[in-house]
Motif scaffolding. Structure first.
Motif, PDB file in Angstrom:
ATOM      1  N   LYS A  23       0.852  -1.194   0.000  1.00 58.32           N
ATOM      2  CA  LYS A  23       0.000   0.000   0.000  1.00 58.32           C
ATOM      3  C   LYS A  23       0.884   1.239   0.000  1.00 58.32           C
ATOM      4  CE  LYS A  23      -3.829   0.046   2.535  1.00 58.32           C
ATOM      5  NZ  LYS A  23      -4.677  -0.032   3.728  1.00 58.32           N
ATOM      6  N   GLN A  25       0.175   5.254   0.729  1.00 56.49           N
ATOM      7  CA  GLN A  25      -0.885   6.140   1.190  1.00 56.49           C
ATOM      8  C   GLN A  25      -0.471   7.597   1.113  1.00 56.49           C
ATOM      9  OE1 GLN A  25      -1.877   4.570   5.087  1.00 56.49           O
ATOM     10  NE2 GLN A  25      -3.463   3.327   4.137  1.00 56.49           N
ATOM     11  N   PRO A  31      -6.903  11.317  -7.351  1.00 63.14           N
ATOM     12  CA  PRO A  31      -7.175   9.910  -7.659  1.00 63.14           C
ATOM     13  C   PRO A  31      -7.458   9.683  -9.141  1.00 63.14           C
ATOM     14  CG  PRO A  31      -8.443  10.598  -5.759  1.00 63.14           C
ATOM     15  CD  PRO A  31      -7.778  11.810  -6.294  1.00 63.14           C
ATOM     16  N   ARG A  35      -5.596   6.936 -11.458  1.00 61.45           N
ATOM     17  CA  ARG A  35      -6.342   5.822 -12.061  1.00 61.45           C
ATOM     18  C   ARG A  35      -5.989   5.623 -13.532  1.00 61.45           C
ATOM     19  NH1 ARG A  35     -10.988   7.831  -8.820  1.00 61.45           N
ATOM     20  NH2 ARG A  35     -10.925   6.545  -6.956  1.00 61.45           N
ATOM     21  N   ASN A  98      -7.929   4.576  -4.027  1.00 62.17           N
ATOM     22  CA  ASN A  98      -8.973   5.182  -3.203  1.00 62.17           C
ATOM     23  C   ASN A  98      -8.635   6.638  -2.949  1.00 62.17           C
ATOM     24  OD1 ASN A  98     -10.413   2.794  -2.928  1.00 62.17           O
ATOM     25  ND2 ASN A  98      -9.175   2.164  -1.191  1.00 62.17           N
ATOM     26  N   GLU A  99      -9.652   7.408  -2.646  1.00 64.19           N
ATOM     27  CA  GLU A  99      -9.444   8.816  -2.361  1.00 64.19           C
ATOM     28  C   GLU A  99      -8.906   8.986  -0.953  1.00 64.19           C
ATOM     29  OE1 GLU A  99     -11.979  12.980  -2.498  1.00 64.19           O
ATOM     30  OE2 GLU A  99     -12.775  11.156  -3.407  1.00 64.19           O
ATOM     31  N   ASN A 122      -4.404  10.478  -2.640  1.00 65.87           N
ATOM     32  CA  ASN A 122      -4.988   9.159  -2.863  1.00 65.87           C
ATOM     33  C   ASN A 122      -4.174   8.072  -2.177  1.00 65.87           C
ATOM     34  OD1 ASN A 122      -2.948   8.061  -4.726  1.00 65.87           O
ATOM     35  ND2 ASN A 122      -3.607   9.712  -6.052  1.00 65.87           N
ATOM     36  N   HIS A 123      -4.766   6.895  -2.095  1.00 63.45           N
ATOM     37  CA  HIS A 123      -4.126   5.692  -1.564  1.00 63.45           C
ATOM     38  C   HIS A 123      -4.169   4.628  -2.659  1.00 63.45           C
ATOM     39  CE1 HIS A 123      -4.758   7.744   2.177  1.00 63.45           C
ATOM     40  NE2 HIS A 123      -6.032   7.425   2.266  1.00 63.45           N
ATOM     41  N   THR A 125      -3.468   0.553  -3.564  1.00 64.16           N
ATOM     42  CA  THR A 125      -3.276  -0.794  -3.023  1.00 64.16           C
ATOM     43  C   THR A 125      -3.032  -1.741  -4.185  1.00 64.16           C
ATOM     44  OG1 THR A 125      -4.819  -0.253  -1.256  1.00 64.16           O
ATOM     45  CG2 THR A 125      -4.241  -2.561  -1.519  1.00 64.16           C
TER      46      THR A 125
END
Length: 133
Positions: A23, A25, A31, A35, A98-99, A122-123, A125
Protein backbone atom coordinates in the motif's frame (compact mmCIF):
# COMPACT_ATOMS: atom_id res chain seq x y z
CA UNK A 1 -17.80 -5.62 18.47
CA UNK A 2 -20.04 -8.67 18.43
CA UNK A 3 -18.77 -12.21 18.20
CA UNK A 4 -19.94 -12.75 14.61
CA UNK A 5 -18.21 -9.57 13.42
CA UNK A 6 -15.04 -10.51 15.29
CA UNK A 7 -14.97 -13.95 13.65
CA UNK A 8 -15.50 -12.43 10.20
CA UNK A 9 -12.76 -9.86 10.83
CA UNK A 10 -10.34 -12.57 11.96
CA UNK A 11 -11.13 -14.65 8.87
CA UNK A 12 -10.42 -11.63 6.64
CA UNK A 13 -7.12 -11.02 8.43
CA UNK A 14 -6.00 -14.62 7.95
CA UNK A 15 -6.93 -14.54 4.26
CA UNK A 16 -4.97 -11.31 3.82
CA UNK A 17 -1.86 -12.83 5.40
CA UNK A 18 -1.69 -15.36 2.56
CA UNK A 19 -1.87 -12.62 -0.10
CA UNK A 20 1.06 -10.46 -1.14
CA UNK A 21 0.21 -6.77 -1.27
CA UNK A 22 1.66 -3.31 -0.82
CA UNK A 23 0.00 0.00 0.00
CA UNK A 24 1.09 3.54 -0.72
CA UNK A 25 -0.88 6.14 1.19
CA UNK A 26 -1.30 9.91 0.97
CA UNK A 27 0.16 10.31 -2.51
CA UNK A 28 -0.22 14.03 -3.35
CA UNK A 29 -2.01 13.72 -6.68
CA UNK A 30 -5.65 13.41 -7.52
CA UNK A 31 -7.18 9.91 -7.66
CA UNK A 32 -8.39 10.52 -11.20
CA UNK A 33 -4.85 11.13 -12.50
CA UNK A 34 -3.58 8.06 -10.67
CA UNK A 35 -6.34 5.82 -12.06
CA UNK A 36 -5.19 6.56 -15.63
CA UNK A 37 -1.81 4.99 -14.82
CA UNK A 38 -3.24 2.14 -12.73
CA UNK A 39 -5.57 1.12 -15.57
CA UNK A 40 -2.53 0.72 -17.86
CA UNK A 41 -0.97 -2.04 -15.75
CA UNK A 42 -3.96 -3.85 -14.24
CA UNK A 43 -3.65 -7.62 -14.83
CA UNK A 44 -0.21 -7.34 -16.46
CA UNK A 45 2.79 -9.55 -15.86
CA UNK A 46 5.17 -7.81 -13.43
CA UNK A 47 8.22 -7.32 -15.69
CA UNK A 48 6.05 -5.98 -18.50
CA UNK A 49 4.28 -3.64 -16.08
CA UNK A 50 7.62 -2.29 -14.82
CA UNK A 51 8.68 -1.54 -18.40
CA UNK A 52 5.38 0.18 -19.14
CA UNK A 53 5.61 2.32 -16.01
CA UNK A 54 9.25 3.25 -16.63
CA UNK A 55 8.48 4.76 -20.04
CA UNK A 56 5.06 6.21 -19.23
CA UNK A 57 4.98 10.01 -19.58
CA UNK A 58 2.69 10.59 -16.59
CA UNK A 59 4.24 11.73 -13.30
CA UNK A 60 2.03 9.31 -11.34
CA UNK A 61 3.75 6.32 -12.97
CA UNK A 62 6.84 6.81 -10.77
CA UNK A 63 4.75 6.26 -7.62
CA UNK A 64 3.10 3.12 -9.02
CA UNK A 65 6.48 1.76 -10.14
CA UNK A 66 7.88 2.32 -6.64
CA UNK A 67 4.93 0.48 -5.13
CA UNK A 68 5.23 -2.44 -7.55
CA UNK A 69 8.94 -2.87 -6.80
CA UNK A 70 8.12 -2.85 -3.09
CA UNK A 71 5.42 -5.50 -3.50
CA UNK A 72 7.83 -7.83 -5.30
CA UNK A 73 11.21 -7.38 -3.67
CA UNK A 74 11.46 -6.47 -0.04
CA UNK A 75 7.74 -6.07 0.21
CA UNK A 76 5.76 -9.16 0.48
CA UNK A 77 5.95 -11.87 -2.12
CA UNK A 78 9.56 -12.98 -1.69
CA UNK A 79 9.27 -12.99 2.11
CA UNK A 80 6.09 -15.05 2.20
CA UNK A 81 7.25 -17.60 -0.36
CA UNK A 82 10.93 -17.79 0.67
CA UNK A 83 12.21 -17.64 -2.91
CA UNK A 84 13.01 -15.24 -5.73
CA UNK A 85 10.48 -14.41 -8.43
CA UNK A 86 11.14 -16.02 -11.81
CA UNK A 87 10.45 -14.45 -15.18
CA UNK A 88 6.79 -14.50 -16.16
CA UNK A 89 5.64 -15.97 -12.87
CA UNK A 90 4.16 -12.93 -11.09
CA UNK A 91 1.35 -10.70 -12.24
CA UNK A 92 -0.71 -7.87 -10.78
CA UNK A 93 -3.86 -9.59 -9.63
CA UNK A 94 -5.60 -6.56 -8.16
CA UNK A 95 -4.81 -2.85 -8.04
CA UNK A 96 -7.05 0.02 -7.03
CA UNK A 97 -6.94 3.67 -6.05
CA UNK A 98 -8.97 5.18 -3.20
CA UNK A 99 -9.44 8.82 -2.36
CA UNK A 100 -7.32 10.15 0.49
CA UNK A 101 -7.61 13.29 2.59
CA UNK A 102 -8.37 16.54 0.81
CA UNK A 103 -6.61 19.71 1.94
CA UNK A 104 -8.92 22.69 1.60
CA UNK A 105 -7.29 26.02 0.80
CA UNK A 106 -8.54 29.48 -0.16
CA UNK A 107 -7.31 31.61 -3.02
CA UNK A 108 -7.89 35.37 -3.05
CA UNK A 109 -10.45 36.49 -5.59
CA UNK A 110 -11.71 39.89 -6.73
CA UNK A 111 -13.99 42.04 -4.57
CA UNK A 112 -13.04 40.42 -1.28
CA UNK A 113 -14.16 36.94 -2.19
CA UNK A 114 -12.19 33.72 -1.93
CA UNK A 115 -12.10 30.77 -4.31
CA UNK A 116 -11.74 27.25 -2.93
CA UNK A 117 -8.80 25.08 -3.86
CA UNK A 118 -9.02 21.37 -3.12
CA UNK A 119 -5.65 19.61 -2.95
CA UNK A 120 -6.52 15.96 -3.32
CA UNK A 121 -4.53 12.90 -2.34
CA UNK A 122 -4.99 9.16 -2.86
CA UNK A 123 -4.13 5.69 -1.56
CA UNK A 124 -2.96 2.90 -3.89
CA UNK A 125 -3.28 -0.79 -3.02
CA UNK A 126 -1.57 -3.42 -5.18
CA UNK A 127 -1.88 -7.23 -4.94
CA UNK A 128 0.67 -9.55 -6.58
CA UNK A 129 0.03 -13.23 -7.29
CA UNK A 130 1.55 -16.12 -9.22
CA UNK A 131 0.08 -17.29 -12.50
CA UNK A 132 0.02 -20.98 -11.61
CA UNK A 133 -2.28 -20.51 -8.59
Amino acid sequence: MGKRKRLAADARKEARKAQSFAKLQNVPSSPRKMRYVVDLVRGMEVNRALGTLKFCAKAASADVEKLLRCAIAMGDWEQKNDRKAEDGELYISKIFVNEGATLKRMRPAPQGRGYRIRKRSNHITLFVDTKND
